[in-house]
Design an enzyme around this catalytic site. Structure first.
Site, PDB file in Angstrom:
ATOM      1  N   HIS A  17       0.070  27.702  41.769  1.00 36.92           N
ATOM      2  CA  HIS A  17       1.320  27.392  42.694  1.00 36.92           C
ATOM      3  C   HIS A  17       2.408  28.419  42.643  1.00 36.92           C
ATOM      4  O   HIS A  17       2.956  28.851  43.578  1.00 36.92           O
ATOM      5  CB  HIS A  17       1.794  26.064  42.304  1.00 36.92           C
ATOM      6  N   LYS A  41      -0.971   8.169  46.485  1.00 34.68           N
ATOM      7  CA  LYS A  41      -1.525   8.907  45.348  1.00 34.68           C
ATOM      8  C   LYS A  41      -0.678   8.245  44.056  1.00 34.68           C
ATOM      9  O   LYS A  41       0.504   7.632  43.996  1.00 34.68           O
ATOM     10  CB  LYS A  41      -1.086  10.474  45.272  1.00 34.68           C
ATOM     11  N   ARG A  90      -7.685  28.250  47.622  1.00 36.69           N
ATOM     12  CA  ARG A  90      -8.155  28.720  46.536  1.00 36.69           C
ATOM     13  C   ARG A  90      -9.513  29.249  46.659  1.00 36.69           C
ATOM     14  O   ARG A  90     -10.015  29.981  46.161  1.00 36.69           O
ATOM     15  CB  ARG A  90      -8.278  27.413  45.302  1.00 36.69           C
ATOM     16  N   SER A 128      -4.392  21.062  39.942  1.00 39.06           N
ATOM     17  CA  SER A 128      -3.603  20.128  39.226  1.00 39.06           C
ATOM     18  C   SER A 128      -4.401  18.890  38.648  1.00 39.06           C
ATOM     19  O   SER A 128      -4.202  18.591  37.617  1.00 39.06           O
ATOM     20  CB  SER A 128      -2.587  19.439  40.148  1.00 39.06           C
TER      21      SER A 128
END
Length: 160
Positions: A17, A41, A90, A128
């Site tokens: 990040h 979440k 990514r 994460s």
């Protein structure tokens, strides 16, 4: 001033990040990191804690600030008068989801562009979720996250 939004849950904020953020800071006059408050979440850290953890890593980035937001990203971007949304990619597996999200955001707010930024390849496998899993199982996450985030994860997942 050309403002872009770098949104995410950032739970936790990783070196990947930070790498994307540093790249975005070179491209825009101002970058606003936007910590999403997502009720679907179950984040480990509160929005306030995530903002605090990110803010501590903004040294050397005078054109970057951090805040939290709730609701639709494009509504937040419109309110902030942002011209773009930065999203990190990514791997190829990120592309389909991010591409669809970018098209939906364009449909909702055509004036805000989405720009994909690739982090350094050394962060391409860092997420994460994986970092939290490693920390929860007692692993060393110091090479994946800034020092203050590693410390916060050690407190969140004390060794048994």
């Amino acid at each position: 001033m050309k403002l872009c939004i770098y949104p995410g849950t950032f739970d936790p904020f990783t070196n990947g990040h930070l790498d994307v953020l540093q790249r975005a800071a070179k491209l825009f006059k101002h970058v606003r990191v936007a910590v999403a408050i997502d009720s679907t979440k179950k984040p480990l850290f509160s929005p306030e804690k995530r903002v605090e953890l990110i803010r501590a890593n903004l040294r050397g980035l005078p054109n970057v600030d951090v805040t939290s937001f709730d609701g639709l990203l494009v509504e937040f971007a419109r309110k902030e008068k942002a011209v773009a949304i930065i999203r990190g990619l990514r791997a190829l597996s990120d592309f389909e989801f991010e591409f669809n999200m970018a098209l939906m955001n364009r449909h909702l707010e055509p004036k805000v562009e989405t720009i994909f930024v690739m982090p350094n390849e050394s962060y391409s496998y860092t997420s994460s979720s994986l970092v939290k899993q490693i920390a929860k199982l007692g692993g060393d996450v110091r090479k994946f996250v800034p020092a203050n985030v590693a410390q916060a994860l050690r407190k969140a997942y004390p060794k048994k």
